[in-house]
Design an enzyme around this catalytic site. Structure first.
Site, PDB file in Angstrom:
ATOM      1  N   ARG A  64       0.818  -1.233   0.000  1.00 46.59           N
ATOM      2  CA  ARG A  64       0.000   0.000   0.000  1.00 46.59           C
ATOM      3  C   ARG A  64       0.841   1.267   0.000  1.00 46.59           C
ATOM      4  NH1 ARG A  64      -3.084  -3.348   3.373  1.00 46.59           N
ATOM      5  NH2 ARG A  64      -4.858  -4.162   2.208  1.00 46.59           N
ATOM      6  N   LYS A  73       4.228  11.298 -11.903  1.00 51.26           N
ATOM      7  CA  LYS A  73       3.383  10.434 -12.738  1.00 51.26           C
ATOM      8  C   LYS A  73       4.055   9.077 -12.831  1.00 51.26           C
ATOM      9  CE  LYS A  73       1.062  13.674 -15.843  1.00 51.26           C
ATOM     10  NZ  LYS A  73       0.916  14.092 -17.253  1.00 51.26           N
ATOM     11  N   GLU A  83      12.273  16.818 -25.871  1.00 56.52           N
ATOM     12  CA  GLU A  83      11.564  17.303 -24.665  1.00 56.52           C
ATOM     13  C   GLU A  83      12.216  18.594 -24.139  1.00 56.52           C
ATOM     14  OE1 GLU A  83       8.776  16.238 -23.370  1.00 56.52           O
ATOM     15  OE2 GLU A  83       8.537  14.176 -24.070  1.00 56.52           O
ATOM     16  N   LYS A 131       9.838  22.503 -14.910  1.00 55.83           N
ATOM     17  CA  LYS A 131       8.806  21.493 -14.640  1.00 55.83           C
ATOM     18  C   LYS A 131       8.322  21.587 -13.197  1.00 55.83           C
ATOM     19  CE  LYS A 131       7.097  16.913 -15.129  1.00 55.83           C
ATOM     20  NZ  LYS A 131       7.119  15.627 -15.789  1.00 55.83           N
ATOM     21  N   GLU A 177      -2.626  17.632 -12.709  1.00 57.23           N
ATOM     22  CA  GLU A 177      -3.031  17.962 -14.076  1.00 57.23           C
ATOM     23  C   GLU A 177      -4.506  18.330 -14.201  1.00 57.23           C
ATOM     24  OE1 GLU A 177      -0.706  16.010 -17.225  1.00 57.23           O
ATOM     25  OE2 GLU A 177      -2.598  15.772 -18.274  1.00 57.23           O
ATOM     26  N   ARG A 202      -0.862  22.106 -15.694  1.00 59.32           N
ATOM     27  CA  ARG A 202       0.150  21.084 -16.024  1.00 59.32           C
ATOM     28  C   ARG A 202       0.016  20.603 -17.473  1.00 59.32           C
ATOM     29  NH1 ARG A 202       2.441  16.169 -12.199  1.00 59.32           N
ATOM     30  NH2 ARG A 202       3.719  15.202 -13.812  1.00 59.32           N
ATOM     31  N   ASN A 258       2.161  19.085 -22.013  1.00 60.14           N
ATOM     32  CA  ASN A 258       1.782  18.177 -23.097  1.00 60.14           C
ATOM     33  C   ASN A 258       1.905  18.840 -24.471  1.00 60.14           C
ATOM     34  OD1 ASN A 258       1.179  16.140 -21.279  1.00 60.14           O
ATOM     35  ND2 ASN A 258      -0.928  16.852 -21.014  1.00 60.14           N
ATOM     36  N   HIS A 315       2.276  16.869 -27.624  1.00 62.98           N
ATOM     37  CA  HIS A 315       1.943  15.479 -27.311  1.00 62.98           C
ATOM     38  C   HIS A 315       0.613  15.011 -27.909  1.00 62.98           C
ATOM     39  CE1 HIS A 315       5.312  15.946 -24.654  1.00 62.98           C
ATOM     40  NE2 HIS A 315       5.197  14.727 -24.180  1.00 62.98           N
ATOM     41  N   HIS A 360       1.709  11.944 -29.656  1.00 63.49           N
ATOM     42  CA  HIS A 360       1.370  10.609 -29.143  1.00 63.49           C
ATOM     43  C   HIS A 360       0.678   9.779 -30.208  1.00 63.49           C
ATOM     44  CE1 HIS A 360       1.435  10.766 -24.463  1.00 63.49           C
ATOM     45  NE2 HIS A 360       2.500  10.186 -24.963  1.00 63.49           N
ATOM     46  N   HIS A 386       9.741   8.410 -28.492  1.00 61.20           N
ATOM     47  CA  HIS A 386       8.783   9.387 -27.966  1.00 61.20           C
ATOM     48  C   HIS A 386       9.218  10.840 -28.260  1.00 61.20           C
ATOM     49  CE1 HIS A 386       5.854  11.135 -25.248  1.00 61.20           C
ATOM     50  NE2 HIS A 386       6.831  11.768 -24.627  1.00 61.20           N
TER      51      HIS A 386
HETATM   52  P1  NAD Z   1      13.773   3.831 -21.510  1.00 55.72           P
HETATM   53  O1  NAD Z   1      13.621   3.864 -20.070  1.00 55.72           O
HETATM   54  O2  NAD Z   1      13.285   2.611 -22.233  1.00 55.72           O
HETATM   55  O3  NAD Z   1      15.308   4.046 -21.883  1.00 55.72           O
HETATM   56  C1  NAD Z   1      15.705   4.024 -23.245  1.00 55.72           C
HETATM   57  C2  NAD Z   1      16.863   3.049 -23.485  1.00 55.72           C
HETATM   58  O4  NAD Z   1      18.057   3.632 -22.978  1.00 55.72           O
HETATM   59  C3  NAD Z   1      16.717   1.703 -22.767  1.00 55.72           C
HETATM   60  O5  NAD Z   1      17.153   0.699 -23.638  1.00 55.72           O
HETATM   61  C4  NAD Z   1      17.682   1.816 -21.595  1.00 55.72           C
HETATM   62  O6  NAD Z   1      18.201   0.561 -21.217  1.00 55.72           O
HETATM   63  C5  NAD Z   1      18.764   2.688 -22.160  1.00 55.72           C
HETATM   64  N1  NAD Z   1      19.494   3.504 -21.174  1.00 55.72           N
HETATM   65  C6  NAD Z   1      18.970   4.212 -20.155  1.00 55.72           C
HETATM   66  N2  NAD Z   1      19.930   4.942 -19.569  1.00 55.72           N
HETATM   67  C7  NAD Z   1      21.085   4.678 -20.217  1.00 55.72           C
HETATM   68  C8  NAD Z   1      22.417   5.147 -20.097  1.00 55.72           C
HETATM   69  N3  NAD Z   1      22.739   6.089 -19.212  1.00 55.72           N
HETATM   70  N4  NAD Z   1      23.347   4.645 -20.930  1.00 55.72           N
HETATM   71  C9  NAD Z   1      23.019   3.722 -21.884  1.00 55.72           C
HETATM   72  N5  NAD Z   1      21.765   3.270 -22.070  1.00 55.72           N
HETATM   73  C10 NAD Z   1      20.811   3.748 -21.246  1.00 55.72           C
HETATM   74  O7  NAD Z   1      13.056   5.073 -22.252  1.00 55.72           O
HETATM   75  P2  NAD Z   1      12.972   6.643 -21.912  1.00 55.72           P
HETATM   76  O8  NAD Z   1      12.979   7.309 -23.229  1.00 55.72           O
HETATM   77  O9  NAD Z   1      13.935   7.054 -20.875  1.00 55.72           O
HETATM   78  O10 NAD Z   1      11.516   6.771 -21.276  1.00 55.72           O
HETATM   79  C11 NAD Z   1      10.358   6.513 -22.023  1.00 55.72           C
HETATM   80  C12 NAD Z   1       9.240   6.207 -21.057  1.00 55.72           C
HETATM   81  O11 NAD Z   1       9.038   7.336 -20.207  1.00 55.72           O
HETATM   82  C13 NAD Z   1       7.913   5.923 -21.710  1.00 55.72           C
HETATM   83  O12 NAD Z   1       7.361   4.768 -21.136  1.00 55.72           O
HETATM   84  C14 NAD Z   1       7.058   7.131 -21.379  1.00 55.72           C
HETATM   85  O13 NAD Z   1       5.691   6.814 -21.268  1.00 55.72           O
HETATM   86  C15 NAD Z   1       7.650   7.538 -20.060  1.00 55.72           C
HETATM   87  N6  NAD Z   1       7.439   8.954 -19.708  1.00 55.72           N
HETATM   88  C16 NAD Z   1       6.934   9.237 -18.487  1.00 55.72           C
HETATM   89  C17 NAD Z   1       6.749  10.544 -18.102  1.00 55.72           C
HETATM   90  C18 NAD Z   1       6.245  10.862 -16.726  1.00 55.72           C
HETATM   91  O14 NAD Z   1       5.979  12.034 -16.427  1.00 55.72           O
HETATM   92  N7  NAD Z   1       6.138   9.879 -15.852  1.00 55.72           N
HETATM   93  C19 NAD Z   1       7.091  11.592 -18.968  1.00 55.72           C
HETATM   94  C20 NAD Z   1       7.617  11.280 -20.227  1.00 55.72           C
HETATM   95  C21 NAD Z   1       7.790   9.947 -20.581  1.00 55.72           C
HETATM   96  N1  GLY Z   2       5.349  14.620 -18.947  1.00 51.91           N
HETATM   97  C1  GLY Z   2       4.240  15.460 -18.681  1.00 51.91           C
HETATM   98  C2  GLY Z   2       3.935  15.600 -17.232  1.00 51.91           C
HETATM   99  O1  GLY Z   2       4.673  15.147 -16.379  1.00 51.91           O
HETATM  100  O2  GLY Z   2       2.956  16.160 -16.902  1.00 51.91           O
END
Ligand code: NAD
Ligand code: GLY
Length: 362
Positions: free
Chosen positions: A121, A143, A185, A227, A237, A241, A245, A248, A252, A264
């Protein structure tokens, strides 16, 4: 080391940014998030690169940690992985006196954050982001969540970390396309919220692309500060917030229509250009805004047009199903000037169809 605060009352937390933060991780955790043990959740690639270093840093501060991994990639971001990780933690006796460290990109951060929100929890967690995207965006703001076949991030929770530890040195090992996706971004912050920062990114392009450590710390800090300010105003949001987006709504849909073959940040770059085109066509923005955004994205090697091969009807269908729509009304974050956006659902549908169909950026 540079420290910022996300001010959310009793859920406020620090973001530490700088070089060699990983080596100080144990001591920084001891100050802000003391726990009996730390479950370090990471994908297998990041675990291979940085897992041992993190465990050593914990040990150096007389803290205990254990590594739990999952296969790298978005395909892992689903409920079965959460169940598997929770099961492994339970078998190792992790309880409410323990904490989670999310080590990796946005996938690790979203999954580990969601696991922290629901394990017993809720147990506390820290974000240790290792991609540029995660350092400037996903690790801040709370998020968390996973995907289901019906859509990305459809299951999740707002759950704030207790601290965010950003070591910009780890960006040196990031594949180039992942770095550029993160720049999509970064440019979003400038184009949508801060014209001076946008111009700064134009002036310092070469140093940034050569991964100059001082520049990396500087741009990551600036994005986190922007941010943090937005999240402080609107944590869940309800309104403001949504400016984050920017790019996006169409982005998206383009990402989904590419079956996620487009990274992305690349899709966000395309989405920003498309929505700037839309803003111009609807009379909300001068053409100069669209031109400047497109030019900077191109200078960073980012795509600025919707790939010809993508089916426009599929893009429209994905856009209509987007979770950002409210009561079936689809909202767009439109640029009105450089560094300024306006959120509206008042869009001329013919103009939107033209943007998607003719795929022009200028
Ligand atoms: P990811 O976490 O898959 O990382 C991308 C690749 O880079 C992976 O293969 C990973 O192993 C590799 N990697 C990571 N760090 C590394 C490093 N320092 N050196 C070498 N390789 C490395 O992808 P991402 O682009 O970081 O994140 C995408 C995700 O984030 C999506 O699922 C998206 O929905 C989410 N997201 C969330 C928010 C939020 O506010 N929570 C905002 C934007 C995106
Ligand atoms: N990535 C958009 C947000 O965190 O609201």
């Amino acid at each position: 080391m540079h420290t910022l605060t996300v001010g959310l009352g009793e859920r406020s937390y620090p973001i530490h940014i700088g070089s060699a933060i990983l080596t100080r991780l144990g001591h920084l955790l001891k100050e802000t998030l003391p726990a009996h043990r730390y479950a370090v959740i990471s994908d297998n690639r990041v675990a291979t690169l940085y897992g041992a270093q993190v465990l050593q840093a914990l040990q150096a501060a007389q803290l205990e940690g254990e590594l739990f991994t999952f296969p790298a990639g978005e395909a892992s971001k689903h409920l079965a992985s959460i169940e598997q990780l929770a099961g492994s933690m339970a078998q190792r006796g992790f309880d409410r006196g323990d904490a989670i460290l999310a080590l990796g990109g946005g996938v690790s951060g979203d999954m580990a954050g969601f696991l922290a929100a629901i394990y017993m929890r809720g147990i506390p967690f820290a974000q240790v982001p290792t991609t540029l995207l995660a350092q400037v965006d996903s690790s801040v703001g709370g998020k968390t969540g996973v995907d289901i076949p019906e859509g990305k991030n459809l299951i999740g929770a707002f759950y704030q970390p207790r601290l965010v530890l950003i070591d910009t040195d780890v960006l040196q090992t990031l594949p180039e396309n992942e770095f550029l996706a993160g720049m999509g971004e970064v440019i979003k912050y400038g184009a949508g919220l801060d014209a001076d920062f946008f111009n700064y990114l134009g002036r310092h392009r070469e140093q940034i692309l050569s991964l100059d450590p001082a520049q990396l710390s500087s741009i990551v800090s600036h994005c986190c500060a922007l941010k943090a300010k937005v999240v402080e105003q609107d944590e869940r949001e309800g309104g403001r917030r949504r400016v984050l987006n920017f790019g996006h709504t169409i982005g998206h849909a383009v990402e989904a229509a590419s079956d996620y073959s487009l990274l992305h940040g690349f899709a966000v770059a395309i989405g920003m250009c498309a929505v700037a085109d839309l803003a111009v066509r609807c009379g909300y923005a001068p053409t100069s805004v669209q031109e400047e955004i497109t030019t900077l994205l191109q200078a960073y090697g980012l795509p600025t047009t919707i790939p010809e091969a993508l089916n426009r009807e599929r893009i429209t269908t994905f856009m209509q199903a987007d979770k950002k729509s409210i009561g079936r009304r689809l909202f767009f974050v439109l640029p009105t000037a450089l560094g300024q956006v306006n959120i509206t659902d008042q869009i001329d549908s013919a103009a939107l169809a033209q943007v998607l169909a003719c795929n022009k950026t200028a």
